[in-house]
Design a protein around this motif. Structure first.
Motif, PDB file in Angstrom:
ATOM      1  N   THR A 125       4.185 -18.057  14.236  1.00  0.00           N
ATOM      2  CA  THR A 125       5.365 -17.304  13.650  1.00  0.00           C
ATOM      3  C   THR A 125       6.603 -18.094  15.081  1.00  0.00           C
ATOM      4  O   THR A 125       7.751 -18.170  14.550  1.00  0.00           O
ATOM      5  N   ARG A 126       6.423 -18.383  16.655  1.00  0.00           N
ATOM      6  CA  ARG A 126       7.102 -19.373  17.296  1.00  0.00           C
ATOM      7  C   ARG A 126       7.716 -20.414  16.799  1.00  0.00           C
ATOM      8  O   ARG A 126       8.661 -20.849  16.809  1.00  0.00           O
ATOM      9  N   GLY A 127       6.103 -20.936  16.568  1.00  0.00           N
ATOM     10  CA  GLY A 127       6.411 -22.305  15.677  1.00  0.00           C
ATOM     11  C   GLY A 127       7.708 -22.380  14.857  1.00  0.00           C
ATOM     12  O   GLY A 127       8.394 -23.321  14.437  1.00  0.00           O
ATOM     13  N   GLU A 128       7.380 -21.492  13.899  1.00  0.00           N
ATOM     14  CA  GLU A 128       8.112 -21.983  12.733  1.00  0.00           C
ATOM     15  C   GLU A 128       9.120 -21.574  12.992  1.00  0.00           C
ATOM     16  O   GLU A 128      10.571 -21.809  12.531  1.00  0.00           O
ATOM     17  N   VAL A 129       9.996 -20.579  14.108  1.00  0.00           N
ATOM     18  CA  VAL A 129      11.285 -19.699  14.342  1.00  0.00           C
ATOM     19  C   VAL A 129      12.423 -21.085  14.758  1.00  0.00           C
ATOM     20  O   VAL A 129      12.903 -21.096  14.605  1.00  0.00           O
ATOM     21  N   VAL A 130      11.281 -21.755  16.106  1.00  0.00           N
ATOM     22  CA  VAL A 130      11.888 -22.707  16.400  1.00  0.00           C
ATOM     23  C   VAL A 130      12.319 -23.838  15.746  1.00  0.00           C
ATOM     24  O   VAL A 130      13.713 -24.765  15.494  1.00  0.00           O
ATOM     25  N   ALA A 131      11.208 -24.951  14.682  1.00  0.00           N
ATOM     26  CA  ALA A 131      11.458 -25.501  13.746  1.00  0.00           C
ATOM     27  C   ALA A 131      12.600 -25.073  12.336  1.00  0.00           C
ATOM     28  O   ALA A 131      13.824 -26.253  12.085  1.00  0.00           O
ATOM     29  N   ARG A 132      13.054 -23.750  12.581  1.00  0.00           N
ATOM     30  CA  ARG A 132      14.162 -23.169  11.252  1.00  0.00           C
ATOM     31  C   ARG A 132      15.678 -23.282  12.168  1.00  0.00           C
ATOM     32  O   ARG A 132      16.648 -23.911  11.649  1.00  0.00           O
ATOM     33  N   THR A 133      15.367 -23.301  13.244  1.00  0.00           N
ATOM     34  CA  THR A 133      16.066 -23.471  13.835  1.00  0.00           C
ATOM     35  C   THR A 133      17.130 -24.564  13.862  1.00  0.00           C
ATOM     36  O   THR A 133      18.279 -24.933  14.693  1.00  0.00           O
ATOM     37  N   GLY A 134      16.246 -25.733  14.758  1.00  0.00           N
ATOM     38  CA  GLY A 134      16.403 -27.064  14.557  1.00  0.00           C
ATOM     39  C   GLY A 134      16.908 -27.473  12.754  1.00  0.00           C
ATOM     40  O   GLY A 134      18.063 -28.316  13.273  1.00  0.00           O
ATOM     41  N   TYR A 135      16.318 -26.831  12.319  1.00  0.00           N
ATOM     42  CA  TYR A 135      16.573 -27.514  11.030  1.00  0.00           C
ATOM     43  C   TYR A 135      18.331 -26.834  10.726  1.00  0.00           C
ATOM     44  O   TYR A 135      19.253 -27.147  10.081  1.00  0.00           O
ATOM     45  N   GLY A 136      18.437 -25.026  11.016  1.00  0.00           N
ATOM     46  CA  GLY A 136      19.764 -25.147  10.988  1.00  0.00           C
ATOM     47  C   GLY A 136      20.857 -25.979  11.770  1.00  0.00           C
ATOM     48  O   GLY A 136      22.232 -25.722  11.443  1.00  0.00           O
ATOM     49  N   ASN A 137      20.592 -26.199  13.417  1.00  0.00           N
ATOM     50  CA  ASN A 137      21.451 -27.293  14.348  1.00  0.00           C
ATOM     51  C   ASN A 137      21.924 -28.329  13.194  1.00  0.00           C
ATOM     52  O   ASN A 137      22.581 -29.110  13.671  1.00  0.00           O
TER      53      ASN A 137
END
Length: 445
Positions: free
Chosen positions: A173-185
Motif C-alpha cells: 500500500t505505501r509503495g502504491e501511495v508514493v507512486a500515485r503521488t508521483g503520477y499526480g505530480n
C-alpha cells in the motif's frame, strides 16, 4: 601575452566536452566572481556566469579541487558497486537491485540525474525476473522521479503508473501511495490539475485506509499537493485549510524540505488572495529553513517574481541575484537555467532588450542538458520580450516551437496558453499589416 585572469566563458572554451570534466566546469563557475572592473558598466546588469572572472591561482585551485572531487566520486562509485557484486554472487539478486538503487540515490543527491537514472534502469532490468517485486517497484519510482526532474513527463508518468500497478498487485500500500503521488505530480506539471487532484485523493484514501489519520511524510506531502492544486483551481478557502494542516504536520515531523515547499505553496496562495506582504513573509520563512541551495534558489526566484509583479523592480533584481548565488552553489545546471529564465522576465518588465542574454543562457542550458520543459517555458517567456520590442515574427516562431514542445510533453495548460498568445500576436500583425483606407480627395471649390 600573459594574463592574470580570464572569464568563465574563456576557460570553459578550453575544456573538451568530456564527462569527466563536468566537475571542473562546475567548480570554475562556483569559483568565479563578478568582474570588479565592470561594476559600474551598464552591461554588467545583463552579465551571466559566463562573464564572471577567475584568477590564474583560483583556476589552479579549482583544478586540484575538481580532481580530488572526481577521485572521491569514482571511489564512491566503485565502493557502491561492491555490495552489488557481493549480493549477486550470494544469490541475493533482490538485494543487488536495492544496492543499485542506493547508488543511484547517491548520484541523484550530487545532481548527476542522468547517471542516477542509468543506475535505476540497471536495477530495474536486474529485478524484472524476481518473484519479489519490491526492488522493481522502487526502481520504477526512482526512474519516474528523475525523469520528472529532467522534464521527461511521458517517461515519468509511464514508470510511476507501472510502479503503482505492481505495488497494488503485491499489496504494498505505501509503495502504491508514493507512486500515485508521483503520477499526480507529473499531471500537475502538465497543468492537468483536476486529474492530478484525483490521483492525490486516491492516494490519500489508500493511506488513510492503512494508517487512519496518523501523521506521516506521505500524508503531509499529499495534503501539501492538494492545497496547491486547490490554489490553482481558485478554491482558496479549501487551499487555506489544507495547507495549514500540511504545514503543521511537516513541522511536527521535522521535515525541513517539505516545510519549505509548504511555505512556498502558502506564498502562492497569498499571492492569489492579493496579500503580497504575507506572501513575502511565507517565502522568507521558507528561505530561513535548512534546505539545499537548489531549493533556496527556486524560492529566491519566486520571491523576485513577487516583487516584479508588485512593481518593485529593484528589489526583484536584488533577489534574482540572490537566486543566482544559490544556483551557483548548488552546482545544478537546471537550477541555473530556471534562475536565468526568471532574470529574463525581470529584464522584460523593464523593457530592456538586452535581457535577451538571460533567455539565451537559459535556452543554452536547457538544450545542452536536455530539459525540454525548461526550454519550452523559456521560449514562451522570450517570445513575450520579442513581442514587446518589435520582433513580432520572431516571437511567433518562438511560441510555435514552445507549443510544439509543450504538446509533445502533454502539457495541456501550457499549450492552451501558447495558443491564446499566438492568436493575440496574429491579430496584432493583421492590424499592423492592413493599411487604413485612403480617403477620397475632396472636390476643389
Amino acid at each position: 601575452m600573459s594574463r592574470n585572469e580570464a572569464t568563465v566563458e574563456q576557460l570553459l572554451g578550453l575544456l573538451p566536452d568530456v564527462d569527466e570534466l563536468e566537475l571542473l566546469r562546475l567548480t570554475i563557475i562556483g569559483t568565479a566572481v563578478p568582474d570588479p572592473g565592470k561594476a559600474w558598466d551598464s552591461s554588467s546588469a545583463y552579465a551571466t556566469v559566463d562573464k564572471r572572472i577567475v584568477s590564474a591561482d583560483e583556476v589552479d585551485r579549482a583544478v586540484r579541487q575538481a580532481e580530488e572531487s572526481l577521485r572521491e566520486h569514482i571511489a564512491s562509485l566503485y565502493e557502491g558497486l561492491r555490495p552489488v557484486f557481493r549480493s549477486f554472487f550470494e544469490g541475493r539478486e533482490d538485494d543487488a537491485g536495492r544496492q543499485l538503487v542506493v547508488l543511484g540515490e547517491q548520484l541523484e543527491g550530487r545532481g548527476r540525474m542522468k547517471a542516477a537514472r542509468q543506475c535505476y534502469r540497471t536495477a530495474l532490468n536486474l529485478s524484472l525476473p524476481l518473484l519479489d517485486k519490491g526492488p522493481q517497484i522502487l526502481a520504477l519510482r526512482r526512474i519516474g522521479r528523475v525523469s520528472l526532474t529532467l522534464g521527461d513527463f511521458h517517461e515519468a508518468a509511464l514508470h510511476y503508473e507501472r510502479s503503482a500497478q505492481l505495488a497494488r498487485d503485491a499489496g504494498e500500500t505505501r509503495g502504491e501511495v508514493v507512486a500515485r503521488t508521483g503520477y499526480g505530480n507529473v499531471l500537475a506539471w502538465q497543468g492537468r490539475w483536476s486529474e492530478a487532484e484525483r490521483h492525490y485523493r486516491d492516494a490519500l484514501a489508500l493511506l488513510e485506509a492503512e494508517d487512519g489519520d496518523r501523521p506521516s511524510v506521505e500524508r503531509a506531502q499529499l495534503l501539501n499537493n492538494l492545497g496547491n492544486i486547490a490554489t490553482w483551481l481558485q478554491r482558496l478557502d479549501e487551499a487555506e485549510a489544507t495547507l495549514t494542516q500540511a504545514l503543521s504536520m511537516s513541522d511536527s515531523l521535522g521535515s525541513a524540505p517539505d516545510l519549505a515547499v509548504g511555505f512556498v505553496h502558502l506564498a502562492h496562495l497569498r499571492e492569489r488572495q492579493q496579500r503580497p506582504d504575507e506572501a513575502r513573509q511565507a517565502y522568507e520563512r521558507a528561505l530561513g529553513l535548512p534546505v539545499p541551495p537548489s531549493l533556496q534558489s527556486g524560492i529566491a526566484t519566486d520571491l523576485a517574481d513577487l516583487y516584479l509583479q508588485s512593481g518593485h523592480l529593484t528589489r526583484a533584481e536584488e533577489w534574482s541575484r540572490v537566486a543566482e548565488e544559490h544556483a551557483i552553489r548548488a552546482g545544478s545546471a537546471y537550477t541555473l537555467g530556471r534562475m536565468y529564465q526568471g532574470r529574463g522576465n525581470i529584464a522584460r518588465a523593464r523593457g530592456d532588450e538586452d535581457g535577451f542574454t538571460f533567455f539565451e543562457k537559459a535556452l543554452e542550458i536547457a538544450r545542452d542538458k536536455g530539459y525540454p520543459f525548461l526550454e519550452a517555458e523559456t521560449l514562451a517567456e522570450y517570445a513575450e520580450l520579442r513581442r514587446h520590442t518589435g520582433g513580432t515574427e520572431e516571437a511567433e516562431a518562438y511560441l510555435e516551437r514552445a507549443r510544439e514542445i509543450f504538446a509533445s510533453l502533454g502539457a495541456v495548460q501550457s499549450v492552451a496558453d501558447a495558443d491564446r498568445v499566438l492568436e493575440e500576436i496574429r491579430v496584432e500583425r493583421t492590424v499592423v499589416e492592413v493599411p487604413p483606407e485612403t480617403p477620397l480627395a475632396a472636390a476643389g471649390d
